[in-house]
Design a protein around this motif. Structure first.
Motif, PDB file in Angstrom:
ATOM      1  N   GLY A  88       0.721  -0.980   0.235  1.00 52.12           N
ATOM      2  CA  GLY A  88      -0.267  -0.076  -0.067  1.00 52.12           C
ATOM      3  C   GLY A  88       0.930   1.272  -0.094  1.00 52.12           C
ATOM      4  O   GLY A  88       0.475   2.378  -0.855  1.00 52.12           O
ATOM      5  N   LEU A  89       1.783   1.449   0.946  1.00 53.41           N
ATOM      6  CA  LEU A  89       2.885   2.275   0.744  1.00 53.41           C
ATOM      7  C   LEU A  89       3.522   2.579  -0.439  1.00 53.41           C
ATOM      8  O   LEU A  89       3.842   4.041  -0.978  1.00 53.41           O
ATOM      9  N   TRP A  90       4.092   1.329  -1.153  1.00 51.66           N
ATOM     10  CA  TRP A  90       4.676   1.073  -2.396  1.00 51.66           C
ATOM     11  C   TRP A  90       3.566   2.136  -3.716  1.00 51.66           C
ATOM     12  O   TRP A  90       3.912   2.848  -4.340  1.00 51.66           O
ATOM     13  N   LYS A  91       2.287   1.522  -3.081  1.00 53.28           N
ATOM     14  CA  LYS A  91       1.348   2.357  -4.437  1.00 53.28           C
ATOM     15  C   LYS A  91       0.899   3.297  -4.470  1.00 53.28           C
ATOM     16  O   LYS A  91       1.454   3.826  -5.281  1.00 53.28           O
ATOM     17  N   GLU A  92       1.493   4.502  -3.192  1.00 60.20           N
ATOM     18  CA  GLU A  92       1.419   5.438  -3.176  1.00 60.20           C
ATOM     19  C   GLU A  92       2.291   5.881  -4.293  1.00 60.20           C
ATOM     20  O   GLU A  92       2.445   7.252  -4.452  1.00 60.20           O
ATOM     21  N   MET A  93       3.197   5.598  -4.171  1.00 54.94           N
ATOM     22  CA  MET A  93       4.566   6.201  -4.557  1.00 54.94           C
ATOM     23  C   MET A  93       4.651   4.928  -5.897  1.00 54.94           C
ATOM     24  O   MET A  93       5.342   5.698  -6.925  1.00 54.94           O
ATOM     25  N   GLY A  94       3.598   4.777  -6.697  1.00 51.71           N
ATOM     26  CA  GLY A  94       3.058   4.253  -8.017  1.00 51.71           C
ATOM     27  C   GLY A  94       3.542   2.786  -8.597  1.00 51.71           C
ATOM     28  O   GLY A  94       3.464   2.698  -9.440  1.00 51.71           O
ATOM     29  N   LEU A  95       3.641   2.459  -7.377  1.00 59.34           N
ATOM     30  CA  LEU A  95       3.689   0.344  -7.899  1.00 59.34           C
ATOM     31  C   LEU A  95       1.586   0.414  -8.341  1.00 59.34           C
ATOM     32  O   LEU A  95       1.150   0.639  -7.577  1.00 59.34           O
ATOM     33  N   ALA A  96       2.061  -0.895  -9.426  1.00 65.04           N
ATOM     34  CA  ALA A  96       0.876  -0.437  -9.842  1.00 65.04           C
ATOM     35  C   ALA A  96       0.240  -1.261 -10.014  1.00 65.04           C
ATOM     36  O   ALA A  96      -0.488  -2.052  -9.903  1.00 65.04           O
ATOM     37  N   GLY A  97       1.296  -2.975  -9.280  1.00 66.93           N
ATOM     38  CA  GLY A  97       0.513  -4.429  -8.739  1.00 66.93           C
ATOM     39  C   GLY A  97       1.884  -4.895  -8.274  1.00 66.93           C
ATOM     40  O   GLY A  97       3.052  -4.739  -8.703  1.00 66.93           O
ATOM     41  N   PHE A  98       1.043  -5.966  -8.412  1.00 67.73           N
ATOM     42  CA  PHE A  98       3.039  -7.241  -8.210  1.00 67.73           C
ATOM     43  C   PHE A  98       2.432  -8.996  -8.133  1.00 67.73           C
ATOM     44  O   PHE A  98       1.020  -9.040  -8.413  1.00 67.73           O
ATOM     45  N   GLU A  99       3.586  -9.418  -8.377  1.00 67.10           N
ATOM     46  CA  GLU A  99       3.580 -10.518  -9.427  1.00 67.10           C
ATOM     47  C   GLU A  99       2.509 -12.161  -8.233  1.00 67.10           C
ATOM     48  O   GLU A  99       2.541 -12.069  -6.538  1.00 67.10           O
ATOM     49  N   ILE A 100       1.999 -12.132  -8.661  1.00 64.54           N
ATOM     50  CA  ILE A 100       0.627 -12.807  -8.003  1.00 64.54           C
ATOM     51  C   ILE A 100       1.288 -14.656  -7.541  1.00 64.54           C
ATOM     52  O   ILE A 100       0.880 -15.383  -7.191  1.00 64.54           O
ATOM     53  N   LEU A 101       1.424 -15.524  -9.654  1.00 63.32           N
ATOM     54  CA  LEU A 101       1.938 -16.181  -9.530  1.00 63.32           C
ATOM     55  C   LEU A 101       3.437 -15.797  -9.694  1.00 63.32           C
ATOM     56  O   LEU A 101       3.370 -15.161 -10.432  1.00 63.32           O
ATOM     57  N   TYR A 102       4.129 -17.780  -9.194  1.00 61.08           N
ATOM     58  CA  TYR A 102       5.183 -17.121  -9.733  1.00 61.08           C
ATOM     59  C   TYR A 102       5.884 -18.867  -8.984  1.00 61.08           C
ATOM     60  O   TYR A 102       4.996 -19.867  -8.786  1.00 61.08           O
ATOM     61  N   SER A 103       6.892 -19.139  -9.976  1.00 59.58           N
ATOM     62  CA  SER A 103       7.133 -20.459  -9.621  1.00 59.58           C
ATOM     63  C   SER A 103       7.195 -21.558  -8.481  1.00 59.58           C
ATOM     64  O   SER A 103       6.951 -22.095  -7.669  1.00 59.58           O
ATOM     65  N   ASP A 104       7.836 -20.490  -7.636  1.00 64.21           N
ATOM     66  CA  ASP A 104       7.597 -20.395  -6.270  1.00 64.21           C
ATOM     67  C   ASP A 104       6.216 -20.691  -5.184  1.00 64.21           C
ATOM     68  O   ASP A 104       7.256 -20.990  -4.111  1.00 64.21           O
TER      69      ASP A 104
END
Ligand code: AMP
Ligand code: ZN
Ligand code: FE
Ligand code: FE
Length: 284
Positions: A208-224
């Motif tokens: 949420g903090l990074w969203k305020e700085m412009g983060l648009a999203g994140f990886e929900i699916l990943y090999s691990d």
């Protein structure tokens, strides 16, 4: 097997520490029947043109991307996607990252020499070829010279952040990396969020903090990540109204357990809609 509705949005090539060239990666994507891929080399975008050209030939969508390490908890990485390609200003700005990489290598090799595992700078640069140099290149040489049985062992014993030959690399802060990507028409996406090892509340708060700085999203699916981990992150993404992405983090032989498009033991399936959402994203 044709899976025209699937993509892989996290892939390394020989432009950084992957073992397949950009064109070979596209060929693997074609064989896997993927609809599209993103090239996300560490700190460089030089693999993209070749991949784009191969993609046009083979009918695979290729999205421009990058993966930048952050000065934060170990192995916190930010992906940037560039649906309109890279700006010259961005290519210029990331030269700094190449310099940070090159500065630490001689220091690590010095440590290794002291630990009776001599590896020369020349060998290391040769191993990296035209690509940016990284620890996996050193690890490969160490295995070849018999200093370690496997790349993983080379990391565990010498190169990992807790190990004896490790030297910190200078990194961008989260704010610097987010700003850099955004001001060059890129879309910042947090890679493998669970590496930070935060509990659900702290993870949501940080994102949420990074969203305020412009983060648009994140990886929900990943090999691990298993299904319940993916569900945890989906919950955060939906709650915060952020983009979801996914990818294998394919590297070829330096991470042999990971297969392009399908991850570890074939458990990864990233929907094409994630890729298209990036391409259609309008920054707020
Ligand atoms: P570098 O860019 O030189 O810092 O190296 C980073 C790369 O090394 C990552 O992409 C991983 O592929 C690999 N890596 C980092 N830490 C480890 C580890 N503990 N075990 C195995 N591979 C690692
Ligand atoms: Zn890597
Ligand atoms: Fe990463
Ligand atoms: Fe990666």
């Amino acid at each position: 097997m044709r899976q025209p509705d699937f993509v892989d949005m996290h892939i390394h090539t020989t432009a950084s520490d992957g073992s397949f060239s950009p064109a070979q990666v596209v060929e693997l994507a074609r064989k896997a029947g993927l609809w599209g891929i993103a090239i996300t080399d560490h700190d460089t975008v030089e693999g993209f043109p070749e991949a784009l050209e191969a993609g046009r030939r083979m009918g695979i969508e290729v999205l421009a991307g990058i993966e930048i390490s952050l000065q934060f908890v170990d192995n916190t990485h930010l992906l940037g996607y560039f649906p309109q390609g890279y700006t010259p200003a961005f290519r210029e700005a990331i030269e700094t990252l190449k310099r940070y990489r090159e500065e630490r290598i001689p220091k690590m090799l010095q440590r290794l020499a002291e630990l009776n595992c001599p590896v020369s700078m020349e060998e290391t640069l040769r191993e990296a070829g035209d690509g940016l140099v990284g620890r996996p290149h050193i690890a490969k040489i160490m295995v070849r010279k018999g200093y370690a049985q496997s790349i993983q062992e080379a990391f565990d014993q010498y190169l990992a952040s807790h190990a004896q030959a490790y030297i910190r690399k200078k990194k961008f802060t989260p704010e610097e990396a987010l700003d850099l990507i955004r001001k060059n028409q890129g879309i910042p996406i947090l890679a493998h969020p669970l590496t930070m090892d935060f509990d659900q509340n702290r993870l949501k708060e940080q994102i949420g903090l990074w969203k305020e700085m412009g983060l648009a999203g994140f990886e929900i699916l990943y090999s691990d990540y298993n299904a319940s981990q993916a569900a945890r992150m989906t919950a955060i993404a939906d709650e915060l109204g952020m983009l979801k992405t996914g990818g294998s983090d394919f590297h070829g032989s330096s991470k042999p357990q990971i297969t392009l498009g399908s991850g570890k033991e074939g458990n990864l399936r990233v929907p094409r809609a994630f890729f298209e959402a990036i391409c259609n994203y309008k920054p707020v």
